[in-house]
Design a protein around this motif. Structure first.
Motif, short mmCIF file in Angstrom:
data_model
loop_
_atom_site.label_atom_id
_atom_site.label_comp_id
_atom_site.label_asym_id
_atom_site.label_seq_id
_atom_site.Cartn_x
_atom_site.Cartn_y
_atom_site.Cartn_z
N LEU A 165 11.86 0.96 -11.74
CA LEU A 165 11.08 1.91 -12.54
C LEU A 165 11.96 2.62 -13.56
N LYS A 166 13.24 2.76 -13.24
CA LYS A 166 14.16 3.43 -14.16
C LYS A 166 14.36 2.64 -15.45
N LYS A 167 14.00 1.36 -15.43
CA LYS A 167 14.15 0.52 -16.62
C LYS A 167 13.02 0.76 -17.62
N ILE A 168 11.96 1.39 -17.17
CA ILE A 168 10.80 1.63 -18.04
C ILE A 168 11.18 2.65 -19.10
N ASP A 169 10.87 2.33 -20.34
CA ASP A 169 11.19 3.21 -21.46
C ASP A 169 10.46 4.54 -21.32
N GLY A 170 11.21 5.64 -21.33
CA GLY A 170 10.60 6.96 -21.22
C GLY A 170 10.36 7.42 -19.80
N THR B 211 1.65 6.25 -16.22
CA THR B 211 0.91 5.27 -15.42
C THR B 211 0.70 3.99 -16.22
N LYS B 212 0.33 4.11 -17.50
CA LYS B 212 0.15 2.93 -18.34
C LYS B 212 1.45 2.12 -18.46
N LYS B 213 2.56 2.83 -18.64
CA LYS B 213 3.85 2.15 -18.78
C LYS B 213 4.21 1.41 -17.49
N ILE B 214 3.93 2.03 -16.35
CA ILE B 214 4.24 1.39 -15.06
C ILE B 214 3.41 0.11 -14.90
N VAL C 164 1.16 13.55 -8.22
CA VAL C 164 1.35 14.81 -8.96
C VAL C 164 2.30 14.66 -10.13
N TYR C 165 3.36 13.90 -9.96
CA TYR C 165 4.43 13.84 -10.97
C TYR C 165 4.22 12.76 -12.03
N ILE C 166 3.09 12.06 -11.98
CA ILE C 166 2.84 10.97 -12.92
C ILE C 166 1.62 11.28 -13.77
#
Length: 290
Positions: A269-274, A250-253, A243-245
């Protein structure tokens, strides 16, 4: 000099051709000035045809006028703000009366009550009242009984787990009708159950004050058993179903997963930009790094 003169030498056949060409040009030019090509024949229209044409013209003008007018969609009159009030034709005093009434914690539940509170003119009321849309519980109450609505007391409602309440439980709360109750239950299914009570605020078109009221009676007492997805083996579609993605996240992950080969901890995951840090606790309810 001989070269210059050669350009103006013509044989007899060429001279005849030039002569006839000039003759044709003179004939056309003379005809243009001497012949009147306009038609003076009057067009004969009957009176009926003129009347039909005028009627059709008036009809098209009326349609254009109606389409140019601002369109009004059904709305709850309790939530008219300054701008909306001006659009509807209400004056400053009428809008202020409505806002003051609402600030006292009261709701307008009928056209008659709207008239009493705002003191709008009958002409304006007749114009805007067809667009009033009251909550389901108000409509149902007005259709089934002439008795004024009686507030349900807290002791009349059994405190239940938010994950176990039914539609009939939810509609006991003032402001929640059948459709709103269905949206709450549908969202609960998408979440695989409420983990936090404040997830109720995420339900579409559920006003905060109504959610506040519901949470006085229904809370998360037992957290659900959520089926988690392995972030290292999950498909794009599986992650997107959370729900929250959204699609972009999803592409960034997946781009990050490709870079590091394997995600060792969900904290990565917190390191992912945005990445929406404020949603981390909710997103990780559905993920595991194995």
């Amino acid at each position: 000099m001989n070269v210059f003169k050669s350009h103006f030498r013509f044989n007899k056949r060429q001279r005849n051709g030039i002569f006839f060409l000039l003759l044709i040009i003179v004939i056309f030019q003379t005809s243009f000035f001497l012949v009147d090509f306009s038609s003076n024949k009057p067009t004969d229209f009957s009176q009926n045809e003129i009347a039909d044409f005028k009627k059709e013209q008036d009809s098209l003008i009326n349609i254009a006028i109606q389409e140019s007018k601002p369109k009004i969609f059904p709305f709850n009159p309790n939530y008219i703000n300054d701008f909306k009030g001006y659009q509807l034709g209400m004056n400053v005093d009428e809008i202020d009366r409505l806002i003051t009434f609402r600030k006292s914690g009261k709701f307008i539940n009928s056209i008659k009550q709207f008239k009493i509170v705002t003191k709008v003119s009958d002409s304006l009321l007749n114009k805007i009242s067809p667009y009033f849309k009251f909550p389901d519980w108000v409509t149902n109450n007005n259709n089934t009984s002439n008795i004024s609505f009686k507030k349900i007391r807290k002791e009349d409602i059994e405190v239940k787990d938010l994950n176990l309440v039914t539609s009939s439980d939810l509609i006991k709360i003032k402001g929640i009708g059948e459709k709103t109750a269905e949206r709450i239950l549908s969202y609960r299914d998408k979440l695989q159950g409420f983990t936090f009570s404040d997830q109720l605020y995420e339900v579409y078109y559920l006003e905060k004050e109504i959610a506040d009221k519901a949470l006085e009676y229904y809370k998360v007492l037992l957290k659900p058993n959520i089926q988690k997805i392995n972030i290292n083996t999950a498909s794009f579609k599986e992650v997107l179903s959370i729900v929250y993605i959204d699609y972009e996240l999803t592409k960034k992950i997946f781009n990050y997963r490709d870079e590091v080969a394997e995600i060792q901890s969900l904290d990565e995951l917190k390191k992912i930009d945005g990445f929406p840090i404020e949603k981390f606790n909710r997103i990780t309810l559905y993920l595991v790094a194995e």
